[in-house]
Design a protein around this motif. Sequence first.
Motif, PDB file in Angstrom:
ATOM      1  N   TRP A 121      61.550   4.727  46.689  1.00  0.00           N
ATOM      2  CA  TRP A 121      62.186   6.050  46.740  1.00  0.00           C
ATOM      3  C   TRP A 121      61.923   6.717  48.083  1.00  0.00           C
ATOM      4  CZ3 TRP A 121      58.953  10.342  47.288  1.00  0.00           C
ATOM      5  CH2 TRP A 121      57.602  10.120  46.981  1.00  0.00           C
ATOM      6  N   THR A 122      62.806   7.644  48.419  1.00  0.00           N
ATOM      7  CA  THR A 122      62.707   8.367  49.695  1.00  0.00           C
ATOM      8  C   THR A 122      62.984   9.845  49.462  1.00  0.00           C
ATOM      9  OG1 THR A 122      63.658   6.441  50.835  1.00  0.00           O
ATOM     10  CG2 THR A 122      63.645   8.481  52.063  1.00  0.00           C
ATOM     11  N   LEU A 123      62.178  10.683  50.072  1.00  0.00           N
ATOM     12  CA  LEU A 123      62.406  12.129  50.043  1.00  0.00           C
ATOM     13  C   LEU A 123      62.851  12.544  51.446  1.00  0.00           C
ATOM     14  CD1 LEU A 123      62.053  14.982  48.724  1.00  0.00           C
ATOM     15  CD2 LEU A 123      59.743  14.966  49.673  1.00  0.00           C
ATOM     16  N   LEU A 124      64.008  13.188  51.549  1.00  0.00           N
ATOM     17  CA  LEU A 124      64.522  13.582  52.867  1.00  0.00           C
ATOM     18  C   LEU A 124      64.692  15.096  52.928  1.00  0.00           C
ATOM     19  CD1 LEU A 124      66.620  10.999  51.752  1.00  0.00           C
ATOM     20  CD2 LEU A 124      66.633  10.799  54.214  1.00  0.00           C
ATOM     21  N   VAL A 125      64.203  15.708  54.000  1.00  0.00           N
ATOM     22  CA  VAL A 125      64.349  17.160  54.164  1.00  0.00           C
ATOM     23  C   VAL A 125      64.978  17.430  55.535  1.00  0.00           C
ATOM     24  CG1 VAL A 125      63.201  19.415  54.103  1.00  0.00           C
ATOM     25  CG2 VAL A 125      62.270  17.522  52.745  1.00  0.00           C
ATOM     26  N   GLN A 126      66.050  18.209  55.521  1.00  0.00           N
ATOM     27  CA  GLN A 126      66.734  18.529  56.772  1.00  0.00           C
ATOM     28  C   GLN A 126      66.114  19.750  57.447  1.00  0.00           C
ATOM     29  OE1 GLN A 126      70.537  17.363  54.681  1.00  0.00           O
ATOM     30  NE2 GLN A 126      71.248  18.483  56.488  1.00  0.00           N
ATOM     31  N   ASP A 127      66.436  19.941  58.736  1.00  0.00           N
ATOM     32  CA  ASP A 127      66.032  21.156  59.476  1.00  0.00           C
ATOM     33  C   ASP A 127      64.532  21.409  59.472  1.00  0.00           C
ATOM     34  OD1 ASP A 127      68.388  22.430  60.566  1.00  0.00           O
ATOM     35  OD2 ASP A 127      69.056  22.710  58.510  1.00  0.00           O
ATOM     36  N   VAL A 128      63.732  20.353  59.432  1.00  0.00           N
ATOM     37  CA  VAL A 128      62.275  20.577  59.363  1.00  0.00           C
ATOM     38  C   VAL A 128      61.777  21.262  60.650  1.00  0.00           C
ATOM     39  CG1 VAL A 128      60.012  19.510  58.992  1.00  0.00           C
ATOM     40  CG2 VAL A 128      61.995  18.669  57.750  1.00  0.00           C
ATOM     41  N   ASP A 129      62.487  21.048  61.758  1.00  0.00           N
ATOM     42  CA  ASP A 129      62.115  21.719  63.015  1.00  0.00           C
ATOM     43  C   ASP A 129      62.176  23.240  62.867  1.00  0.00           C
ATOM     44  OD1 ASP A 129      64.939  20.947  62.773  1.00  0.00           O
ATOM     45  OD2 ASP A 129      65.222  22.085  64.623  1.00  0.00           O
ATOM     46  N   LYS A 130      62.995  23.745  61.944  1.00  0.00           N
ATOM     47  CA  LYS A 130      63.113  25.201  61.776  1.00  0.00           C
ATOM     48  C   LYS A 130      61.942  25.745  60.947  1.00  0.00           C
ATOM     49  CE  LYS A 130      67.437  24.450  63.176  1.00  0.00           C
ATOM     50  NZ  LYS A 130      67.607  23.011  63.011  1.00  0.00           N
ATOM     51  N   TRP A 131      61.351  24.880  60.150  1.00  0.00           N
ATOM     52  CA  TRP A 131      60.274  25.305  59.247  1.00  0.00           C
ATOM     53  C   TRP A 131      58.894  25.044  59.809  1.00  0.00           C
ATOM     54  CZ3 TRP A 131      61.460  27.962  54.895  1.00  0.00           C
ATOM     55  CH2 TRP A 131      62.794  27.910  54.478  1.00  0.00           C
ATOM     56  N   ASP A 132      58.813  24.094  60.711  1.00  0.00           N
ATOM     57  CA  ASP A 132      57.502  23.668  61.198  1.00  0.00           C
ATOM     58  C   ASP A 132      57.540  23.620  62.732  1.00  0.00           C
ATOM     59  OD1 ASP A 132      55.046  21.506  59.961  1.00  0.00           O
ATOM     60  OD2 ASP A 132      55.355  21.905  62.092  1.00  0.00           O
ATOM     61  N   ALA A 133      56.846  24.577  63.348  1.00  0.00           N
ATOM     62  CA  ALA A 133      56.889  24.693  64.816  1.00  0.00           C
ATOM     63  C   ALA A 133      56.344  23.431  65.493  1.00  0.00           C
ATOM     64  CB  ALA A 133      56.109  25.921  65.260  1.00  0.00           C
ATOM     65  N   ASP A 134      55.413  22.711  64.829  1.00  0.00           N
ATOM     66  CA  ASP A 134      54.871  21.489  65.447  1.00  0.00           C
ATOM     67  C   ASP A 134      55.921  20.381  65.461  1.00  0.00           C
ATOM     68  OD1 ASP A 134      52.410  22.670  65.866  1.00  0.00           O
ATOM     69  OD2 ASP A 134      51.742  22.197  63.824  1.00  0.00           O
ATOM     70  N   VAL A 135      56.717  20.315  64.401  1.00  0.00           N
ATOM     71  CA  VAL A 135      57.800  19.313  64.380  1.00  0.00           C
ATOM     72  C   VAL A 135      58.823  19.682  65.463  1.00  0.00           C
ATOM     73  CG1 VAL A 135      59.709  18.364  63.011  1.00  0.00           C
ATOM     74  CG2 VAL A 135      57.454  18.653  61.965  1.00  0.00           C
ATOM     75  N   ALA A 136      59.070  20.984  65.644  1.00  0.00           N
ATOM     76  CA  ALA A 136      60.059  21.428  66.650  1.00  0.00           C
ATOM     77  C   ALA A 136      59.662  21.004  68.065  1.00  0.00           C
ATOM     78  CB  ALA A 136      60.226  22.942  66.585  1.00  0.00           C
ATOM     79  N   THR A 137      58.345  20.828  68.325  1.00  0.00           N
ATOM     80  CA  THR A 137      57.929  20.478  69.691  1.00  0.00           C
ATOM     81  C   THR A 137      58.485  19.105  70.111  1.00  0.00           C
ATOM     82  OG1 THR A 137      55.870  19.491  68.933  1.00  0.00           O
ATOM     83  CG2 THR A 137      55.765  21.810  69.594  1.00  0.00           C
ATOM     84  N   VAL A 138      58.794  18.260  69.126  1.00  0.00           N
ATOM     85  CA  VAL A 138      59.362  16.930  69.425  1.00  0.00           C
ATOM     86  C   VAL A 138      60.682  17.087  70.198  1.00  0.00           C
ATOM     87  CG1 VAL A 138      60.491  14.960  68.264  1.00  0.00           C
ATOM     88  CG2 VAL A 138      58.247  15.746  67.498  1.00  0.00           C
ATOM     89  N   LEU A 139      61.397  18.185  69.932  1.00  0.00           N
ATOM     90  CA  LEU A 139      62.711  18.372  70.552  1.00  0.00           C
ATOM     91  C   LEU A 139      62.649  18.540  72.067  1.00  0.00           C
ATOM     92  CD1 LEU A 139      64.456  20.638  67.898  1.00  0.00           C
ATOM     93  CD2 LEU A 139      64.881  18.225  68.384  1.00  0.00           C
ATOM     94  N   ALA A 140      61.454  18.925  72.574  1.00  0.00           N
ATOM     95  CA  ALA A 140      61.330  19.095  74.029  1.00  0.00           C
ATOM     96  C   ALA A 140      61.649  17.774  74.740  1.00  0.00           C
ATOM     97  CB  ALA A 140      59.928  19.560  74.378  1.00  0.00           C
ATOM     98  N   ALA A 141      61.375  16.649  74.072  1.00  0.00           N
ATOM     99  CA  ALA A 141      61.630  15.340  74.687  1.00  0.00           C
ATOM    100  C   ALA A 141      63.133  15.049  74.782  1.00  0.00           C
ATOM    101  CB  ALA A 141      60.937  14.245  73.875  1.00  0.00           C
ATOM    102  N   PHE A 142      63.959  15.881  74.149  1.00  0.00           N
ATOM    103  CA  PHE A 142      65.402  15.629  74.147  1.00  0.00           C
ATOM    104  C   PHE A 142      66.148  16.641  75.018  1.00  0.00           C
ATOM    105  CE2 PHE A 142      63.526  13.658  70.526  1.00  0.00           C
ATOM    106  CZ  PHE A 142      64.126  12.408  70.508  1.00  0.00           C
TER     107      PHE A 142
END
Length: 415
Positions: free
Chosen positions: A110-131
């Motif tokens: 099974w898999t649990l998928l959550v969208q827009d996690v960058d909006k909820w978690d500032a640490d996940v959002a930091t990954v976007l700097a690489a893009f």
Amino acid sequence: MKKITPTSISKQKAAKTRALPLEVDAARRPPLGMTPAVFLRDYWQKRPLLIRNAFPGFVSPIEPGDLAGLACEEAALSRLISQDREHDTWTVRHGPFDEAEFPGMPRQDWTLLVQDVDKWDADVATVLAAFDFLPRWRIDDVMVSFAAPGGSVGAHVDQYDVFLLQADGHRRWQIDASPNPPLAFRDDVELRLLREFNPTHEWVLGPGDMLYLPPGVPHHGVAEDACLTFSVGMRAPSAAELLGDFVDTLASEADESLRYRDPDLAPPRDPAEIDAAAMGRVVEALNMLRMNDPERLGDWFGRFITVYRSAGVVQGEDAADAGDLEAQLDDGAVLARHPFSRMAWRRSARGARLYVSGQALPLPIKDAPRIANSSLIDSEAYRALSAEGRECLMELVRQGHYQLVDDTDEAGPDT
Ligand code: SIN
Ligand code: CO
């Protein structure tokens, strides 16, 4: 000197295409294993690329328990996909989920998928700097999936480019990189799964490895062990979406008196015929909407793209006072952008236009990029803005696009 003919040029191009590797190791290279310019030229929207060590030593900023917690939030978009291997049946359930469900989940598949996690978690959002080598408005979100061993969402194809970053554990990815893969869907499952999937490449990705896929490449990722995968997904409006929205905008702004007109009408040969002159007048009536005016087109697109596929609404709370705000910034507070605010800017005939979640704001050219690129604005950044820039920022604060925070860690969605 050897004569260059069109055939020799296309042979050279073909040879170059063949020579491009589908796999690079970025350990001692730039994050994409090459410069962004080379990646965009050779791979972006053209061919897949497996980048080993794209994020060397990557440690996931989020744990499976955090993801499960998020999937229980009313406003988060989440799905739980399970497979019954024996019967090859699939079940999809949509969140929000009840926290009590997760401890009782099966050990596998099974898999649990959550969208827009960058909006909820500032640490996940930091990954976007690489893009940052991509226009920010092309990036949709970071979707995070947690898969139990054997978990997958089945073989499928996406309409958008995606960077699949392995955040924790291991996932086996298979892709079909052939030129014309079969794309028919199974009609016996709720998911858009491929009826036929013939992988040409297979890799097991570990933490920090990343697979880039352009749109239309069939892929299938199966968890080798319990794993977390971050999908950095793009947005690309369809031609039909663009046309539909543009025409709606033009139509809603059009003056009712702009109509089909025929002051040059001559007696028709046949009163039932729509003749060439009539069709010329139809084109004239359409042109009255000024569809090719670059300023109108630019304003419409800026507004459109800053709301397209946005999952969250930003709302203002208090009436902010400029004096108070300046004093608090001087005391060390910062303005933090609402995670669901989308901003972009464009040069216009008179300065610049800042687009914020569907609205267009006129600004001096020096202010628009400063605001559009700042998710945090401190006293120094505030003072670098012109009077118009500050007034615009105050308005954005009133609308809830920026919030005053003492500690930047406190900023999070407030939908
Ligand atoms: C996943 O994270 O399991 C699926 C991501 C994808 O295939 O697009
Ligand atoms: Co996919």
